[in-house]
Design a protein around this motif. Structure first.
Motif, PDB file in Angstrom:
ATOM      1  N   GLU A  96     -44.870  11.996  26.147  1.00 10.13           N
ATOM      2  CA  GLU A  96     -46.027  11.592  25.190  1.00 10.13           C
ATOM      3  C   GLU A  96     -47.176  11.077  26.195  1.00 10.13           C
ATOM      4  OE1 GLU A  96     -46.020   8.734  21.859  1.00 10.13           O
ATOM      5  OE2 GLU A  96     -43.529   8.816  21.805  1.00 10.13           O
ATOM      6  N   ASP A  97     -48.328  11.717  25.908  1.00  9.03           N
ATOM      7  CA  ASP A  97     -49.563  11.519  26.780  1.00  9.03           C
ATOM      8  C   ASP A  97     -50.932  11.311  26.172  1.00  9.03           C
ATOM      9  OD1 ASP A  97     -49.461  11.436  29.673  1.00  9.03           O
ATOM     10  OD2 ASP A  97     -48.003  13.158  29.241  1.00  9.03           O
ATOM     11  N   ASP A  98     -51.692  10.746  26.549  1.00 10.26           N
ATOM     12  CA  ASP A  98     -53.138  10.779  26.009  1.00 10.26           C
ATOM     13  C   ASP A  98     -53.772  11.660  26.904  1.00 10.26           C
ATOM     14  OD1 ASP A  98     -53.295   9.007  23.981  1.00 10.26           O
ATOM     15  OD2 ASP A  98     -53.055   7.352  25.369  1.00 10.26           O
ATOM     16  N   VAL A  99     -54.370  12.753  26.306  1.00 11.18           N
ATOM     17  CA  VAL A  99     -55.169  13.964  26.970  1.00 11.18           C
ATOM     18  C   VAL A  99     -56.473  14.402  26.615  1.00 11.18           C
ATOM     19  CG1 VAL A  99     -52.970  15.068  27.898  1.00 11.18           C
ATOM     20  CG2 VAL A  99     -54.161  15.857  25.680  1.00 11.18           C
ATOM     21  N   GLU A 100     -57.313  14.884  27.537  1.00 13.77           N
ATOM     22  CA  GLU A 100     -58.442  15.365  26.957  1.00 13.77           C
ATOM     23  C   GLU A 100     -58.222  16.572  26.129  1.00 13.77           C
ATOM     24  OE1 GLU A 100     -62.497  15.551  29.171  1.00 13.77           O
ATOM     25  OE2 GLU A 100     -61.061  15.458  30.776  1.00 13.77           O
ATOM     26  N   PRO A 101     -58.964  16.860  25.106  1.00 12.50           N
ATOM     27  CA  PRO A 101     -58.634  17.938  24.382  1.00 12.50           C
ATOM     28  C   PRO A 101     -59.147  19.359  25.119  1.00 12.50           C
ATOM     29  CG  PRO A 101     -60.171  16.387  23.171  1.00 12.50           C
ATOM     30  CD  PRO A 101     -60.050  15.786  24.571  1.00 12.50           C
TER      31      PRO A 101
END
Ligand SMILES: Cc1cc2nc3c(=O)[nH]c(=O)nc-3n(C[C@H](O)[C@H](O)[C@H](O)COP(=O)(O)OP(=O)(O)OC[C@H]3O[C@@H](n4cnc5c(N)ncnc54)[C@H](O)[C@@H]3O)c2cc1C
Ligand code: FES
Ligand code: FES
Lengths: 284, 160
Positions: B14-19
């Motif tokens: 699970e990660d937060d990424v730039e689109p």
């Protein structure tokens, strides 16, 4: 390279997608399979503020029949088009041409709708849509409209879609009893056509009763070879077909690039038209 | 930032990424899975090919956010308990690589072919690999390796 920064949204329905596009105005870009858009973003040739990913809208995917018409959702991948039994039965030309697009990995992601909306005259499917007399159903803030393929391709990389419009589906009249062939000339297996010809032929009593011929990469948009079509009507043998094919480059405006000169493209249009028509009539 | 959940080679991340983050950069830079290389900037070479929900895809031409909720298999997920797959062994035995840069993509593309067509002929193998460029081998041994992995006769002269 790394694409420029953008906002991202992934609507779950056509209505949501249309609303997202309307809210963003000119600054939004639809993302389908991304096989043309992502290379453009990586090369920084496009700078959308918002990317609207329509890849998870179930109603945009799949093939169905509607009476005498075959209906293909815009998000149906090239791979699925090639393998779909309805497409193979009622629009064999589309299945055959789609199998020549790019390579298996690109065909898994690239879509029919994306190929048409991209309106690249070197793309294989615009000319095929023209030959098949497809109609494109489009949704925008004002509702839905249907654009015939002959009005859809406006200029180089420019379709009749407004920035806030979404292509929903492609409607293709079934053509029972027509022969077909897509003849593509390219230098490398996975590459774009230098020129290609889509031919559809209805035979009657040993001669050609009706023919539809469309050209890939012979101008800024896909083109019908109308002079060749007229000359083919009534043609009754390889000699007559060869004479008709001589007219294939009439009215075209082929470009000059690293692969070919305009004159060479005209030559190819004539040769490939003869091959495509002869194969479509089963006499090639 | 967009939140994504992706299963890669059997592990869920699970990660937060730039689109704008490309899947290949996510795999290499965020997850450290550098077995998947980048060979071009034009989506042409196929070196970066992975399996995305069971079908081959060029990971340089997919955004990480598009893989949200999906399952990715890279070349590093092929071997089980240190044991190579039949296809990997065939590449080794048939000398199907020189520098090895194209090999991860070749393996993933070949795997895709063998899933759809377990007994391909040489011509079918060549077509299936048309999106994967090799600058070293001349392709001959790659085609032989895929045929061998499929248990097909390798007629050296027939594919020349
Ligand atoms: C290596 C390589 C080789 C290729 N070779 C060929 C070839 O030989 N022949 C060929 O025809 N093509 C070729 N292509 C292009 C391929 O067919 C693409 O799949 C296609 O051009 C675009 O489809 P897509 O779904 O990926 O669209 P995307 O890349 O997602 O979008 C393309 C454009 O269409 C717009 N768009 C997409 N869907 C919609 C929609 N539903 N409504 C409104 N706008 C939309 C996007 O905003 C964008 O401007 C190749 C591509 C690559 C990477
Ligand atoms: S790095 Fe992806 S196709 Fe070349
Ligand atoms: S082994 Fe070097 S590129 Fe294929």
């Amino acid at each position: 390279m790394i694409p420029p920064a953008f906002e991202y949204t992934r609507p779950g329905s056509v209505d949501e997608a249309v609303r997202a596009l309307a809210d963003a105005g000119e600054e939004a870009k639809v993302l389908a399979g991304g096989q043309s858009l992502l290379p453009l973003l990586r090369l920084r040739l496009a700078f959308p503020e918002l990317v609207v990913d329509v890849g998870r809208i179930p109603e945009l995917r799949g093939v169905r029949e509607d009476g005498d018409t075959l209906v293909i959702g815009a998000m149906t991948t090239h791979h699925d088009v090639v393998h779909d039994p309805l497409v193979r039965r009622h629009a064999g030309l589309l299945a055959q041409a789609t199998a020549t697009v790019a390579d298996p990995a690109v065909r898994h992601r690239g879509t029919l709708g994306g190929s048409l909306a991209h309106a690249d005259p070197a793309g294989d499917l615009p000319a095929v849509a023209l030959a098949l007399d497809a109609a494109l159903v489009v949704a925008g803030p004002g509702g839905r409209r249907t654009v015939p393929a002959r009005e859809f391709f406006v200029d180089y990389l420019q379709s009749a879609l407004a920035p806030d419009e979404l292509l929903l589906e492609v409607r293709i009249p079934k053509r029972a009893g027509w022969g077909f062939h897509y003849e593509k000339f390219h230098a490398v297996a996975q590459s774009w056509a230098i020129v290609a010809v889509a031919a559809l032929v209805r035979r009657d009593d040993g001669h050609i009763a009706e023919a539809r011929v469309a050209l890939t990469n012979m101008g800024p948009t896909p083109l019908r070879a109308t002079a060749a079509e007229e000359a083919l009507t009534g043609a009754d043998g390889p000699g007559a077909v060869a004479r008709a094919a001589e007219a294939a480059a009439e009215g075209t405006r082929p470009s000059q690039d690293l692969s070919a000169s305009p004159e060479y493209r005209e030559h190819l249009a004539r040769v490939l038209t003869r091959r495509a028509v002869l194969t479509a009539t089963g006499t090639g | 930032m967009t939140h994504i959940t992706v299963k890669v080679d059997g592990t869920t991340y699970e990660d937060d990424v730039e689109p704008r983050l490309l899947l290949v950069h996510y795999l290499r830079d965020r997850l450290g899975l550098t077995g998947t290389p980048i060979g071009c900037d034009t989506s042409n070479c196929g070196a970066c090919t992975v399996e995305l929900d069971g079908a081959s895809a060029k990971s340089c031409s997919v955004l990480a956010v598009q893989a949200d909720g999906c399952e990715v298999t890279t070349v590093q997920g092929l071997a089980k308990d240190g044991e190579w797959t039949r296809l990997q062994r065939a590449f080794h035995e048939r000398h199907a690589l020189q520098c090895g840069y194209c090999t991860p993509g070749m393996l993933m593309a070949a795997r895709d072919l063998l899933r759809e067509n377990p007994h391909p002929g040489a011509e079918e193998v060549r077509h299936a690999l048309e999106g994967n460029l090799c600058r070293c081998t001349g392709y001959q041994n790659i085609v032989h390796a895929v045929l061998a992995a499929a248990g097909q006769q390798v007629a050296e002269e027939a594919t020349a």
